[in-house]
Write a protein that holds these residues in place. Structure first.
Motif, PDB file in Angstrom:
ATOM      1  N   LEU A  59      21.600  10.348  73.098  1.00 21.36           N
ATOM      2  CA  LEU A  59      20.701  11.418  73.530  1.00 21.36           C
ATOM      3  C   LEU A  59      21.402  12.779  73.579  1.00 21.36           C
ATOM      4  O   LEU A  59      20.744  13.820  73.603  1.00 21.36           O
ATOM      5  CB  LEU A  59      20.089  11.086  74.900  1.00 21.36           C
ATOM      6  CG  LEU A  59      19.175   9.850  74.949  1.00 21.36           C
ATOM      7  CD1 LEU A  59      18.518   9.730  76.311  1.00 21.36           C
ATOM      8  CD2 LEU A  59      18.109   9.897  73.862  1.00 21.36           C
ATOM      9  N   LYS A  60      22.731  12.772  73.589  1.00 28.12           N
ATOM     10  CA  LYS A  60      23.499  14.029  73.532  1.00 28.12           C
ATOM     11  C   LYS A  60      23.620  14.517  72.087  1.00 28.12           C
ATOM     12  O   LYS A  60      23.576  15.713  71.813  1.00 28.12           O
ATOM     13  CB  LYS A  60      24.905  13.839  74.119  1.00 28.12           C
ATOM     14  CG  LYS A  60      24.947  13.374  75.562  1.00 28.12           C
ATOM     15  CD  LYS A  60      24.549  14.467  76.515  1.00 28.12           C
ATOM     16  CE  LYS A  60      24.721  14.010  77.971  1.00 28.12           C
ATOM     17  NZ  LYS A  60      24.139  14.986  78.910  1.00 28.12           N
ATOM     18  N   CYS A  61      23.813  13.524  71.178  1.00 25.36           N
ATOM     19  CA  CYS A  61      23.993  13.856  69.764  1.00 25.36           C
ATOM     20  C   CYS A  61      23.654  12.612  68.959  1.00 25.36           C
ATOM     21  O   CYS A  61      24.140  11.518  69.279  1.00 25.36           O
ATOM     22  CB  CYS A  61      25.442  14.279  69.517  1.00 25.36           C
ATOM     23  SG  CYS A  61      25.827  14.566  67.771  1.00 25.36           S
ATOM     24  N   TYR A  62      22.823  12.749  67.938  1.00 22.20           N
ATOM     25  CA  TYR A  62      22.464  11.580  67.127  1.00 22.20           C
ATOM     26  C   TYR A  62      23.747  10.973  66.551  1.00 22.20           C
ATOM     27  O   TYR A  62      24.610  11.701  66.045  1.00 22.20           O
ATOM     28  CB  TYR A  62      21.506  11.995  66.001  1.00 22.20           C
ATOM     29  CG  TYR A  62      20.840  10.813  65.331  1.00 22.20           C
ATOM     30  CD1 TYR A  62      19.853  10.095  65.993  1.00 22.20           C
ATOM     31  CD2 TYR A  62      21.221  10.409  64.057  1.00 22.20           C
ATOM     32  CE1 TYR A  62      19.246   9.000  65.398  1.00 22.20           C
ATOM     33  CE2 TYR A  62      20.614   9.314  63.449  1.00 22.20           C
ATOM     34  CZ  TYR A  62      19.633   8.608  64.119  1.00 22.20           C
ATOM     35  OH  TYR A  62      19.043   7.516  63.537  1.00 22.20           O
ATOM     36  N   PRO A  63      23.916   9.642  66.631  1.00 21.63           N
ATOM     37  CA  PRO A  63      25.218   9.016  66.293  1.00 21.63           C
ATOM     38  C   PRO A  63      25.608   9.103  64.820  1.00 21.63           C
ATOM     39  O   PRO A  63      26.761   8.857  64.483  1.00 21.63           O
ATOM     40  CB  PRO A  63      25.010   7.543  66.690  1.00 21.63           C
ATOM     41  CG  PRO A  63      23.806   7.508  67.560  1.00 21.63           C
ATOM     42  CD  PRO A  63      22.951   8.663  67.146  1.00 21.63           C
ATOM     43  N   LEU A  64      24.665   9.450  63.939  1.00 16.58           N
ATOM     44  CA  LEU A  64      24.961   9.472  62.502  1.00 16.58           C
ATOM     45  C   LEU A  64      26.127  10.404  62.172  1.00 16.58           C
ATOM     46  O   LEU A  64      27.027  10.037  61.410  1.00 16.58           O
ATOM     47  CB  LEU A  64      23.707   9.893  61.724  1.00 16.58           C
ATOM     48  CG  LEU A  64      23.880  10.105  60.222  1.00 16.58           C
ATOM     49  CD1 LEU A  64      24.293   8.810  59.536  1.00 16.58           C
ATOM     50  CD2 LEU A  64      22.597  10.658  59.607  1.00 16.58           C
ATOM     51  N   GLU A 350       9.843   9.572  58.075  1.00 18.25           N
ATOM     52  CA  GLU A 350      10.686  10.405  58.928  1.00 18.25           C
ATOM     53  C   GLU A 350      11.362   9.603  60.040  1.00 18.25           C
ATOM     54  O   GLU A 350      12.495   9.871  60.412  1.00 18.25           O
ATOM     55  CB  GLU A 350       9.866  11.548  59.542  1.00 18.25           C
ATOM     56  CG  GLU A 350       9.458  12.607  58.517  1.00 18.25           C
ATOM     57  CD  GLU A 350       8.538  13.648  59.106  1.00 18.25           C
ATOM     58  OE1 GLU A 350       8.262  13.579  60.328  1.00 18.25           O
ATOM     59  OE2 GLU A 350       8.078  14.537  58.362  1.00 18.25           O
ATOM     60  N   GLU A 351      10.657   8.617  60.568  1.00 19.47           N
ATOM     61  CA  GLU A 351      11.179   7.840  61.696  1.00 19.47           C
ATOM     62  C   GLU A 351      12.318   6.922  61.270  1.00 19.47           C
ATOM     63  O   GLU A 351      13.323   6.789  61.962  1.00 19.47           O
ATOM     64  CB  GLU A 351      10.038   7.008  62.314  1.00 19.47           C
ATOM     65  CG  GLU A 351      10.451   6.156  63.490  1.00 19.47           C
ATOM     66  CD  GLU A 351      10.772   6.961  64.740  1.00 19.47           C
ATOM     67  OE1 GLU A 351      11.595   6.487  65.538  1.00 19.47           O
ATOM     68  OE2 GLU A 351      10.221   8.058  64.914  1.00 19.47           O
ATOM     69  N   ALA A 352      12.161   6.281  60.105  1.00 19.65           N
ATOM     70  CA  ALA A 352      13.090   5.212  59.730  1.00 19.65           C
ATOM     71  C   ALA A 352      14.345   5.689  59.005  1.00 19.65           C
ATOM     72  O   ALA A 352      15.402   5.085  59.147  1.00 19.65           O
ATOM     73  CB  ALA A 352      12.370   4.189  58.861  1.00 19.65           C
ATOM     74  N   ALA A 464      12.454   8.572  67.918  1.00 20.51           N
ATOM     75  CA  ALA A 464      11.986   9.828  68.530  1.00 20.51           C
ATOM     76  C   ALA A 464      11.363   9.575  69.899  1.00 20.51           C
ATOM     77  O   ALA A 464      11.245  10.490  70.719  1.00 20.51           O
ATOM     78  CB  ALA A 464      10.964  10.489  67.607  1.00 20.51           C
ATOM     79  N   LEU A 465      10.979   8.330  70.162  1.00 22.80           N
ATOM     80  CA  LEU A 465      10.333   7.997  71.438  1.00 22.80           C
ATOM     81  C   LEU A 465      11.324   7.984  72.610  1.00 22.80           C
ATOM     82  O   LEU A 465      10.970   8.357  73.728  1.00 22.80           O
ATOM     83  CB  LEU A 465       9.643   6.632  71.330  1.00 22.80           C
ATOM     84  CG  LEU A 465       8.890   6.144  72.562  1.00 22.80           C
ATOM     85  CD1 LEU A 465       7.684   7.033  72.859  1.00 22.80           C
ATOM     86  CD2 LEU A 465       8.441   4.701  72.378  1.00 22.80           C
ATOM     87  N   ALA A 466      12.571   7.542  72.338  1.00 23.73           N
ATOM     88  CA  ALA A 466      13.554   7.366  73.419  1.00 23.73           C
ATOM     89  C   ALA A 466      13.755   8.623  74.272  1.00 23.73           C
ATOM     90  O   ALA A 466      13.690   8.545  75.507  1.00 23.73           O
ATOM     91  CB  ALA A 466      14.883   6.870  72.847  1.00 23.73           C
ATOM     92  N   PRO A 467      13.979   9.809  73.672  1.00 22.18           N
ATOM     93  CA  PRO A 467      14.132  10.993  74.528  1.00 22.18           C
ATOM     94  C   PRO A 467      12.854  11.365  75.284  1.00 22.18           C
ATOM     95  O   PRO A 467      12.929  11.887  76.401  1.00 22.18           O
ATOM     96  CB  PRO A 467      14.531  12.115  73.548  1.00 22.18           C
ATOM     97  CG  PRO A 467      14.248  11.600  72.183  1.00 22.18           C
ATOM     98  CD  PRO A 467      14.277  10.112  72.253  1.00 22.18           C
TER      99      PRO A 467
END
Length: 525
Positions: A59-64, A350-352, A464-467
């Motif tokens: 949630l701080k930074c997308y892990p990719l 976009e989600e996947a 996108a739902l998690a945040p």
């Protein structure tokens, strides 16, 4: 000017991530080559833990980005090779296609899913019954479909509910021409309503996620590693289910009991109720849609229902790879609902796709684990034991390693090692069968402890739902903890108490006599 440019580059690095986080990633990148020159094995474990850190901070930074930088460096300094990373991607191509096409396919069925689940939510007033319904539905679907597909469905449904609330809360609510009294209470939404609604959706999401694990462990199609284990053991769909049942059925029952207790006693943040204001919004929205639904809208729902039936049949009978069935869903659902413009179709992906990219990085980390042989000492140690002790250690070792890496990788590594032991005559066929059950249940059950343990959980964490729901890595670990404890202990007890009796029953029934010619040593009975 040089200093300003340096500052600009640093400020741009990982965007809005906290300063301490940026420094941590830079620190990892600096120390890893030094650790690798001193001790490659230690460097491998350092990389795994650093990657888990990036997942925990999703949630701080997308892990990719941070995870990708760590992997790129690992390849450059020789911890693994591009060829081995590519090999891991090829081995997991079905999972990648599943994410790309199946998740997009579910997107085009969201009207039907939202219609069905809204009816369920508005008709079923009891939160306890609703939680059980979500857990059981997710379990049944995961037994015949794939856990990732089921989680994609749940995410679509929860996002739909949240967007309905958000439209009303932001003042974009719809109005009936005939009835304004129904809408009056819609303006009285409070901050507390939003927090309660988030808690309510978090509860349902976690119950359903656990449901995917409860159902996914039962059949050879529930999780990717189940299929690998079934192929190695030469088991068909029915035999796989029956062999797992001494462990999976007790675990399923206790999993449902845990759901009831968590909701009833409001433990671990469960028991959050749907606020009456929000329920009124959903009821009103449901009536509003029913009133304005045209024949053309009904035709779309009918088509989506037919496509859903095809999806279940196609996956249940394994008519094609899961991802390819997902592609047929996209084609059928769009062709018969009038979605024919490229930009309309593009939204579905976009989600996947960000998660697909992250998963490829994850497979790169798995390549490091393989090349540096991080799990080999554990496997060698467990194989030195015999009998029930060996089975229990296999179960626990698989569970612990799945928590820190990935249950698909751990399951496939262990079943390959056990298959090799059978071919060399180190173990008997009945030992192999019992160890295969211990490996499958070990990788599927304790791995609910962390989001990286199960791909379905990781998908939810990075969605996108998690945040929107404030569902962080730590929150998922905390909410999964009671399930982790119950599932692990009941699974371990079942492995210890039930497996020997089931294996003897199989041989008495001559169920698997046809396998002994195919695989190694004859049974010892």
């Amino acid at each position: 000017m040089q200093q300003t440019m340096t500052q600009a580059i640093y400020n741009n690095f990982l965007g809005n991530a906290p300063d301490w986080y940026k420094k941590a990633i830079i620190g990892f990148l600096v120390i890893n080559p030094f650790i690798f020159t001193m001790n490659p094995y230690l460097a491998g474990w350092a990389l795994v833990l650093q990657f888990i850190f990036t997942l925990a901070m999703a949630l701080k930074c997308y892990p990719l980005q941070p995870g990708g930088l760590l992997l790129i460096e690992a390849v450059f300094i020789g911890m693994t090779s591009p060829d081995l990373v590519m090999h891991e991607v090829q081995v997991n191509l079905e999972v990648i296609l599943l994410l790309i096409f199946m998740v997009a396919g579910i997107f085009f069925m969201k009207d039907l899913l939202l219609f069905g689940f809204t009816k369920l939510l508005t008709r079923l007033k009891s939160k306890l019954l609703l939680s059980l319904a979500f857990t059981i539905t997710a379990a049944v679907l995961s037994a015949f479909l794939d856990a990732l597909t089921v989680v994609a469905v749940i995410i679509t449904v929860a996002t739909g509910f949240y967007s309905i609330y958000h439209k009303v809360a932001s003042g974009k609510e719809y109005h009936h021409e005939h009835d304004h009294t129904e809408d009056e209470h819609l303006h009285h939404l409070t901050r507390q309503d939003l927090e309660d609604f988030r808690g309510f959706l978090r509860n349902l999401m976690m119950h359903a996620s656990i449901g995917t694990a409860l159902g996914g462990v039962m059949t050879m199609v529930g999780e990717p590693q189940n299929l690998i284990i079934a192929q190695k053991a030469n088991w068909d769909f029915i035999e796989f289910f029956i062999r797992m049942s001494p462990v999976t059925i007790p675990v399923f029952v206790f999993g449902l009991i845990t759901t009831v207790l968590l909701e009833k006693f409001r433990l671990f943040t469960y028991g959050a109720q749907l606020p009456e204001n929000v329920r009124a919004i959903l009821d009103e929205y449901d009536r509003h849609l029913d009133d304005k639904r045209t024949t053309r809208d009904n035709a779309k729902l009918a088509v989506q229902a037919i496509v859903a039936v095809w999806l279940v049949i196609g996956l249940g009978l394994h008519l094609a790879a899961v991802g390819l069935i997902g592609l047929t869903v996209i084609v059928l659902a769009t062709a018969f609902t009038g979605i024919v413009e490229e930009h309309q179709i593009g939204h579905a992906f976009e989600e996947a796709l960000p998660f697909t990219a992250l998963l490829v990085v994850f497979f790169g980390v798995v390549a490091v684990i393989i090349q540096q042989q991080l799990f080999t000492p554990v496997i060698d140690w467990v194989l030195t034991y015999e009998g029930k002790t060996q089975m229990m250690l296999f179960y626990l070792a698989n569970g612990l390693l799945s928590m820190v890496s990935d249950n698909v990788f751990v399951g496939s590594v262990y079943i390959t090692e056990v298959g090799a032991a059978l071919e060399h005559g180190s173990i008997t066929r009945d030992q192999f069968d019992m160890l295969a059950v211990a490996i499958n249940t070990g990788t599927n059950l304790p791995s609910v402890a962390t989001p990286n343990g199960q791909a379905a959980f990781l998908f939810m964490l990075t969605s996108a739902l998690a945040p929107l729901l404030r569902l962080s890595y730590g929150k998922m670990v905390y909410m999964a903890l009671p399930y982790t404890i119950v599932l692990t202990i009941v699974g371990l007890a079942s492995v210890y108490l039930n497996l020997y009796g089931m294996t003897e029953w199989f041989y008495d029934m001559h169920w698997i006599n046809h396998h002994t010619a195919n695989l190694g040593t004859a049974p010892s009975h």
